[in-house]
Design a protein around this motif. Sequence first.
Motif, mmCIF file in Angstrom:
data_model
loop_
_atom_site.group_PDB
_atom_site.id
_atom_site.type_symbol
_atom_site.label_atom_id
_atom_site.label_comp_id
_atom_site.label_asym_id
_atom_site.label_seq_id
_atom_site.Cartn_x
_atom_site.Cartn_y
_atom_site.Cartn_z
ATOM 1 N N ASP A 1 -5.164 4.539 5.504
ATOM 2 C CA ASP A 1 -4.471 5.242 4.426
ATOM 3 C C ASP A 1 -4.253 6.679 4.882
ATOM 4 O O ASP A 1 -4.860 7.130 5.865
ATOM 5 C CB ASP A 1 -5.294 5.197 3.138
ATOM 6 C CG ASP A 1 -4.446 5.353 1.883
ATOM 7 O OD1 ASP A 1 -3.249 5.673 2.006
ATOM 8 O OD2 ASP A 1 -4.984 5.168 0.769
ATOM 9 N N GLY B 1 -6.081 3.153 -3.260
ATOM 10 C CA GLY B 1 -5.173 4.299 -3.203
ATOM 11 C C GLY B 1 -5.274 5.178 -4.440
ATOM 12 O O GLY B 1 -5.559 4.692 -5.544
ATOM 13 N N ASN C 1 -10.206 5.199 1.820
ATOM 14 C CA ASN C 1 -8.902 5.232 1.169
ATOM 15 C C ASN C 1 -8.671 6.580 0.521
ATOM 16 O O ASN C 1 -9.588 7.329 0.264
ATOM 17 C CB ASN C 1 -8.790 4.106 0.143
ATOM 18 C CG ASN C 1 -8.317 2.807 0.758
ATOM 19 O OD1 ASN C 1 -7.199 2.700 1.223
ATOM 20 N ND2 ASN C 1 -9.201 1.814 0.780
ATOM 21 N N GLU D 1 0.856 -1.195 0.000
ATOM 22 C CA GLU D 1 0.000 0.000 0.000
ATOM 23 C C GLU D 1 0.892 1.245 0.000
ATOM 24 O O GLU D 1 2.103 1.180 0.193
ATOM 25 C CB GLU D 1 -0.888 0.039 1.255
ATOM 26 C CG GLU D 1 -2.059 -0.926 1.257
ATOM 27 C CD GLU D 1 -3.269 -0.385 0.496
ATOM 28 O OE1 GLU D 1 -3.148 0.693 -0.121
ATOM 29 O OE2 GLU D 1 -4.320 -1.050 0.527
#
Length: 291
Positions: A107, A203, A152, A18
């Motif tokens: 995130d 993302g 996210n 990530e």
Amino acid sequence: MDAAHWQPCSPERHQLGEGARWYEGRLYFVDLLRGVLHSWAPGAGPGGPRCEAEPGVPLGAVAPVAGRPGEWIAAAGPGVALLRPGGEPRWLARPEEGAPRPMRMNDAACDPRGRFWATSMAADATPGAGSLHRVDRDGSPHRVLTGLTVPNGPAFDGAGTTMYLADSARGLIASHAVDPDSGQLGPARPFVRLGPDEGRPDGMTVDDRGFLWVALWGAGRVHCYDPAGGLRESVAVPTPHVSSVAFGGGRMYVTTALHRLAEPDRLAGAVLARPSRVTAPPVARYRPQPR
């Protein structure tokens, strides 16, 4: 565009890659569930990525700290911490510690004014349990949005006046106006809604044209949207769980995951790169106020 042009950056495969960030000639990314911050430099030879920090808790995403080489601000475990190689995390806030259900940060990114924005979610993805948090330059934490499920992003335009935020579980990307001076958010405006067969938005990053690039978990694709929400490009990736996207050094990078794949393909969990003419602003840094 076909998926044949992608190449793995190294032989390593990550459980849940990530948070791809291009910074000072290196690609930084995390293995979220293993809680490791990695970096990799093009042309570094056959060696794998370098471990930059391992705080001992799940690690969602990081941003560099201005004026402090080697220091990172991180969405980690139950909150936000400062990381240095080999050191213990220095916690700025732990807003999800002691929550009624197990929670973790997911995130994060800085806005162009140097504030750090981080999302949280329930470990079991309980609907509506997640939040968006903002850490201001003075280190003060603020819970600014609630009712999210798997949030996210966020990603910001170059002026810092628009924030994009995905709720992956709902297939929705929203945009918010941002007051660049105060960080105050305007109401959510639907930007893109993805159907169940299009993957889940994960993302994101904004390029130099102001276009939003979105990794699509489960779909093996990255989508590019113009500021009006129009789909401008769809890039195939040769493994399904695409989790983040970044640009730098004439390449487009994506992180991918082994997580929740019963029969992983040979590229699942790889960090992949392909040539690209797309450019993006330098990664925004956290700018702590002088003490």
